[in-house]
Motif scaffolding. Structure first.
Motif, PDB file in Angstrom:
ATOM      1  N   ASP A  67       0.808  -1.146  -0.127  1.00 32.45           N
ATOM      2  CA  ASP A  67      -0.066   0.191  -0.072  1.00 32.45           C
ATOM      3  C   ASP A  67       0.729   0.904  -0.212  1.00 32.45           C
ATOM      4  O   ASP A  67       1.749   1.693   0.530  1.00 32.45           O
ATOM      5  N   LEU A  68       1.352   1.808  -1.027  1.00 29.20           N
ATOM      6  CA  LEU A  68       1.366   2.401  -1.381  1.00 29.20           C
ATOM      7  C   LEU A  68       1.025   4.207  -1.315  1.00 29.20           C
ATOM      8  O   LEU A  68      -0.308   4.266  -2.256  1.00 29.20           O
ATOM      9  N   VAL A  69       1.323   4.878  -0.562  1.00 30.19           N
ATOM     10  CA  VAL A  69       0.370   5.743  -0.634  1.00 30.19           C
ATOM     11  C   VAL A  69       1.867   7.929  -0.874  1.00 30.19           C
ATOM     12  O   VAL A  69       2.410   8.006  -0.057  1.00 30.19           O
ATOM     13  N   GLY A  70       0.805   8.348  -1.531  1.00 29.11           N
ATOM     14  CA  GLY A  70       1.822   9.936  -1.390  1.00 29.11           C
ATOM     15  C   GLY A  70       0.641  11.478  -1.237  1.00 29.11           C
ATOM     16  O   GLY A  70       0.022  10.648  -1.639  1.00 29.11           O
ATOM     17  N   GLU A  71       1.067  11.670  -0.433  1.00 31.86           N
ATOM     18  CA  GLU A  71      -0.002  12.647   0.194  1.00 31.86           C
ATOM     19  C   GLU A  71       0.719  14.463  -0.176  1.00 31.86           C
ATOM     20  O   GLU A  71       1.490  14.549   0.681  1.00 31.86           O
ATOM     21  N   PHE A  72       0.004  15.273  -0.399  1.00 27.20           N
ATOM     22  CA  PHE A  72       0.825  15.883  -0.836  1.00 27.20           C
ATOM     23  C   PHE A  72      -0.555  17.184  -0.340  1.00 27.20           C
ATOM     24  O   PHE A  72      -1.247  17.302  -0.527  1.00 27.20           O
ATOM     25  N   ALA A  87       5.666   4.127   1.880  1.00 26.71           N
ATOM     26  CA  ALA A  87       5.446   2.569   1.508  1.00 26.71           C
ATOM     27  C   ALA A  87       4.269   2.819   3.159  1.00 26.71           C
ATOM     28  O   ALA A  87       4.627   1.970   4.131  1.00 26.71           O
ATOM     29  N   ARG A  88       2.638   3.238   2.768  1.00 28.57           N
ATOM     30  CA  ARG A  88       2.255   3.409   4.185  1.00 28.57           C
ATOM     31  C   ARG A  88       2.353   1.650   4.708  1.00 28.57           C
ATOM     32  O   ARG A  88       2.583   1.910   5.738  1.00 28.57           O
ATOM     33  N   SER A  89       2.037   0.722   3.643  1.00 33.10           N
ATOM     34  CA  SER A  89       2.255  -0.396   4.908  1.00 33.10           C
ATOM     35  C   SER A  89       3.041  -1.839   3.659  1.00 33.10           C
ATOM     36  O   SER A  89       2.505  -1.597   2.408  1.00 33.10           O
ATOM     37  N   VAL A  90       3.292  -2.444   4.193  1.00 28.06           N
ATOM     38  CA  VAL A  90       4.006  -3.634   3.078  1.00 28.06           C
ATOM     39  C   VAL A  90       3.061  -5.242   4.547  1.00 28.06           C
ATOM     40  O   VAL A  90       3.923  -5.161   4.911  1.00 28.06           O
TER      41      VAL A  90
END
Lengths: 421, 304
Positions: A67-72, A87-90
Motif C-alpha cells: 500500500d503505497l501512498v503519496g499525500e501532498f 510505503a504506508r504498509s507492506v
C-alpha cells in the motif's frame, strides 16, 4: 557460541550423504535405475526416505499487500506526513487450518507513517470455528469487531484514509489482544450475529498517524493493560437482503474501558497540554448502517455506509481536575462502481474532540471535520490506483487545509473473498 | 439453572427443523442452469433455490450471510466446482458447520468431477490473467453432453437422499434426457455447416461449447482473463476478424457492449449476446436457453 540442542545432532546425521553403495545400489547392473525426479507416490514414503515429509504440502496460504501512498499538502507543521511518498504498509499475511477444529492467521506489517517506520505483528490470532451452535472463538491480537468497517484493513477500504471519528475516538482501527466470541444464527429468515470481546491490551493503530502520537511501540491511545485494567467490546448486527444481490445491514457496537490510561492526541493544540491526557475511563457506542446494491448483470454497484458514534469518557485536563463529557462523531461514505474497473465516491467525517468542552449531540465548539472525494481505478482485481482530494478541518484555532493523495495498492499471492458482514 | 436455559435458547435459535420424508428436499444450487435441471428431475419432491440470478456475472456475486442461512437449512447443495463459484462459495463453505452439505457430506454434489476439464493451466501465474481457474475452465455446462452428465448426477444425488422417490426421479430424468438427445441432434444439424468456423468471444467461457460443435475460438476481447481490453488489443482483434472473415462475437450480457464498439467497423461481424448461464422463469430451462443460443449463433453464422 550458539549451542545446538542435543536432540538435533542425531537428526543432522541423517542429512549427511550416505555411503556410495547406499546411494546407487544398482549401478552398473541391468536393474531399473532410480528416477529421483519422479514425484513420490505417497507423502512420507518417498524414495528419499522420510525427508519427503518435509515438503510444502501443509504450508499456509501466503499473500502480500503493498500500500503505497503519496499525500501532498500545504498543511502547516505536518512535514513528517505530507509531501512525500511512503510505503504506508507492506503486509505479509499467512493463514492455514491448524486442524479440523480451527485455523490461524497472521499479518506481519512494515508500516511507514512518515515520521517513523515500524515492523509489527498487526494481527495474529487463532480461530476455533467448529464449536457447537455456530459459536466461534478467536484469541490473539486482532482487529476488534466494532462497527461495520473496523475489521477491514486500511488498504482494503474504499477510501484512502481512515475516518476521522475512528482516529479521534480510538486512535485508528481498534486492535485487541485478548479473546472474542462470535455466534451467528437465523432469526426466522434474518441472519444475525453477535460478538463479545475482552482485551488485556487495546491499540488504535493508524498507519497515517504521524509524530509518534499513535506510535507502534506501545504509546498508542489505550496502551498495555493488565487483567485488572481490561477493555470489553460487543456487537450485534443483522443483514437484510435487498434485491437479488445486495443487502441492508445494521449494527450496534459498544466498548468499555474502565481503567486509567494515557491518551495521546495528535490533534491536541500544540503547547496547550492536551496533546497528552490521562483518561480515567471510556465507553464508546456506535450505530452503523450500510446499504450495498450490486447489479451483477451490469457489473455496477452502489454502497452507502454511515456510522454514528458516541464516546463517554472521563479525562484529566490541563487545569488538573478530571472532567467528563460526551463527544459525538458521525462519518459516512458513498461509492458508485461504474464497472469492476472504475469507482468514485465521497467520504465525510465530523467529530468532537473528547475534552471538557464537548457536550455531545453535536453541541460545543470543539468539532473537527474531514471531507474527501476519491476516484478508483482497478487495473485488475489485484492492482489498484486511487486519487483523492480531501479537505481537513482540524478544529477551532487551527487552519483548514487540502490534501491530494495518490494510493497504489497491489496484492500478490493468496487471495480470497469473505462473507460481507 | 442458567446453563441449561442458555443451551435450550441456543438450540432453539440455531437448530434447523428436522426434515420429514414427505417434505420436499430443500436444494440449493449456485447457478440457474443447475436449478432448472434439478427442478425438472426433482419435480414436486424438491424445493430449489439458487444464488446466481439469470444473466448475472458470477464473479460479481457477494457472499452473504443469508446464503449461509440457506445452506445451513438445505438438504442438498449442488455446485459447479472448478472454481466457478470462487467469488462466494469458498467463504460460505468455510463458515458453514453443517457437514451434510459440505464437501464430503452426503448432501453435497460438486459436478466438476464428472468431466475432464479443458484448459488446465500449465502454471499458475497472475501474469496470465486476473480471472484464472487453476483446475481448468469451469464453463462445462455449455456443452449439452455435459448437461446430460449433470442431469444424471443430479438424478442419482436426489435418489440417494430420497430413495422412496427414486422411481419419480428416474421417470423425470428419462423424459428430460430424451428431449435433450432430440434437441442435440437438431443442434448438430444446425451447426454442422459451420464446422471449423472461427468465432470471437469477449471472455473465454466457450471452450466446451465450441469443441462440441467443431467451432474455433480465434481470439478474446479480454487480452487476459479478467482484464479490460486496451484500444491496441481491440484494434488487433478487429484486424484479426477482418483478415479471417470472422462473423460472430459471443458476449455475455453483463459485459459492457460499448467496449466492443470499436469492432463495429468489421464488415459482417455480428455480436451475439449469450449468457454462460441463463436459465430463468422467463427464458425457460437449461435446454431452452441452449436452444435459443444455438439458433442465434446459427443465424449469425449464416448471414453474409
Amino acid at each position: 557460541m550458539t549451542r545446538l540442542p542435543a536432540v538435533l545432532l542425531p537428526s543432522l546425521l541423517f542429512l549427511l550423504p550416505p555411503p556410495l553403495a547406499a546411494q546407487d545400489p544398482g549401478a552398473g547392473q541391468d536393474e531399473p535405475q532410480l528416477d529421483v525426479a519422479a514425484p513420490p507416490g505417497r507423502m512420507g514414503a518417498s524414495r528419499s526416505g522420510f525427508l519427503g515429509t518435509f515438503d510444502s504440502s501443509f504450508n499456509p496460504a501466503i499473500g502480500v499487500a503493498f500500500d503505497l501512498v503519496g499525500e501532498f499538502s500545504g498543511a502547516p507543521g505536518r512535514a513528517d506526513r505530507y509531501n512525500q511518498i511512503r510505503a504506508r504498509s507492506v503486509e505479509l499475511n499467512l493463514a492455514s487450518r491448524i486442524d479440523p477444529l480451527g485455523w490461524a492467521y497472521a499479518f506481519l506489517t512494515a508500516a511507514d507513517t512518515g515520521a517513523e517506520t515500524a515492523v509489527e505483528v498487526e494481527e495474529a490470532a487463532i480461530w476455533l470455528d467448529r464449536l457447537p451452535a455456530d459459536l466461534s472463538l478467536r484469541a490473539g491480537r486482532f482487529l476488534a469487531d466494532f462497527g461495520r468497517w473496523n475489521t477491514i484493513h486500511s488498504h482494503d477500504k474504499p477510501f484512502v484514509n481512515e475516518d476521522g471519528v475512528r482516529r479521534e475516538f480510538f486512535g485508528g482501527p481498534l486492535f485487541l489482544t485478548g479473546v472474542e466470541v462470535h455466534q451467528w444464527f437465523g432469526l426466522g429468515d434474518l441472519p444475525v450475529r453477535w460478538s463479545l470481546g475482552l482485551g488485556a491490551d487495546a491499540t488504535g493503530d493508524d498507519h497515517d498517524a504521524a509524530g509518534g502520537a499513535h506510535a507502534h511501540d506501545g504509546a498508542a491511545p489505550f496502551g498495555r493493560r493488565g487483567l485488572d485494567n481490561w477493555i470489553a467490546t460487543g456487537r450485534f448486527t443483522g443483514q437484510h437482503d435487498v434485491g437479488g444481490n445486495g443487502y441492508f445491514q445494521w449494527g450496534l457496537s459498544g466498548s468499555y474501558a474502565p481503567g486509567m490510561l494515557r491518551f495521546e492526541d495528535p490533534d491536541g493544540t500544540p503547547g496547550s497540554g492536551d496533546e497528552s491526557r490521562l483518561e480515567l475511563r471510556q465507553a464508546v457506542t456506535a450505530l452503523d448502517l450500510t446499504l450495498r446494491t450490486v447489479d451483477a448483470s451490469a457489473r455496477t454497484a452502489d454502497t452507502v455506509g454511515v456510522e454514528l458514534w458516541r464516546r463517554q469518557g472521563q479525562f484529566d485536563t490541563p487545569a488538573g481536575a478530571p472532567a467528563s463529557g460526551p463527544a459525538d462523531g458521525l462519518w459516512g461514505f458513498y461509492e458508485h462502481d461504474f464497472s469492476p474497473f472504475w469507482a468514485a465516491g465521497v467520504q465525510a467525517s465530523w467529530w468532537q474532540h473528547a475534552d471538557a468542552g464537548s457536550s455531545g449531540w453535536f453541541g460545543g465548539a470543539s468539532g473537527a471535520a474531514q471531507r474527501a472525494v476519491f476516484l478508483t481505478w482497478n487495473l485488475s482485481e489485484f492492482n489498484r490506483l486511487r486519487l483523492q482530494l480531501a479537505h481537513e478541518n482540524p478544529g477551532p484555532g487551527r487552519e483548514d487545509f487540502l490534501v491530494v493523495a495518490l494510493q497504489w495498492t497491489a496484492i500478490l499471492g493468496s487471495h480470497s473473498h469473505a462473507i460481507e458482514w | 439453572m442458567v446453563k441449561p436455559a442458555l443451551s435450550l435458547l441456543l438450540a432453539a435459535l440455531t437448530a434447523a427443523p428436522a426434515a420429514r420424508a414427505q417434505d420436499p428436499l430443500k436444494v440449493v444450487t449456485t447457478i440457474t442452469d443447475l436449478a432448472a435441471i434439478t427442478r425438472s428431475i426433482g419435480g414436486d419432491a424438491v424445493e430449489v433455490e439458487h444464488f446466481v440470478r439469470a444473466g448475472d456475472d458470477p464473479h460479481q456475486v457477494l457472499a452473504k450471510p443469508s446464503m449461509l442461512l440457506k445452506l445451513s437449512r438445505a438438504d442438498a447443495v449442488i455446485v459447479m466446482g472448478l472454481n466457478y463459484e470462487h467469488a462466494f462459495m469458498p467463504a460460505l463453505l468455510q463458515k458453514l458447520r453443517q457437514k451434510r452439505v459440505k464437501p464430503g457430506g452426503p448432501g453435497y454434489l460438486e459436478l466438476g468431477s464428472l468431466i475432464t476439464p479443458l484448459e488446465v493451466p500449465d502454471k499458475l501465474d497472475r501474469g496470465q490473467g486476473a480471472d484464472l481457474h487453476p483446475f481448468g475452465n469451469p464453463h462445462f455446462n455449455l456443452d449439452p453432453e455435459n448437461g446430460r452428465l449433470i442431469a444424471r448426477a443430479i438424478r442419482d444425488h436426489l435418489a440417494t437422499l430420497r430413495p422412496e422417490r427414486r422411481a419419480d426421479f428416474e421417470r423425470n430424468w428419462k423424459a428430460w434426457d430424451e428431449r435433450a438427445r432430440a434437441l442435440e441432434k437438431e443442434w448438430q444439424k444446425l451447426l454442422a455447416p459451420y464446422r471449423g468456423a472461427e468465432v470471437l468471444a469477449y471472455h473465454n467461457s466457450w471452450p466446451y461449447f465450441l469443441q462440441r460443435y467443431g467451432l474455433v475460438l480465434a481470439g478474446t476481447v479480454e487480452p487476459k482473463p479478467g482484464m479490460a481490453p486496451s484500444a491496441r488489443h481491440l484494434a488487433e482483434i478487429a484486424s484479426l476478424a477482418r483478415e479471417h472473415g470472422i462473423r460472430v462475437l459471443l458476449i455475455e450480457p453483463w459485459y459492457d457492449a460499448r467496449r466492443v464498439s470499436a469492432l463495429s467497423s468489421v464488415p459482417g461481424l455480428k455480436v451475439v449476446s449469450a449468457a454462460a448461464t441463463a436459465s430463468s422463469a422467463e427464458a425457460g430451462g437449461y435446454l431452452e436457453h441452449l436452444d435459443r443460443l444455438i439458433r442465434d449463433l446459427a443465424d449469425a453464422l449464416a448471414e453474409r
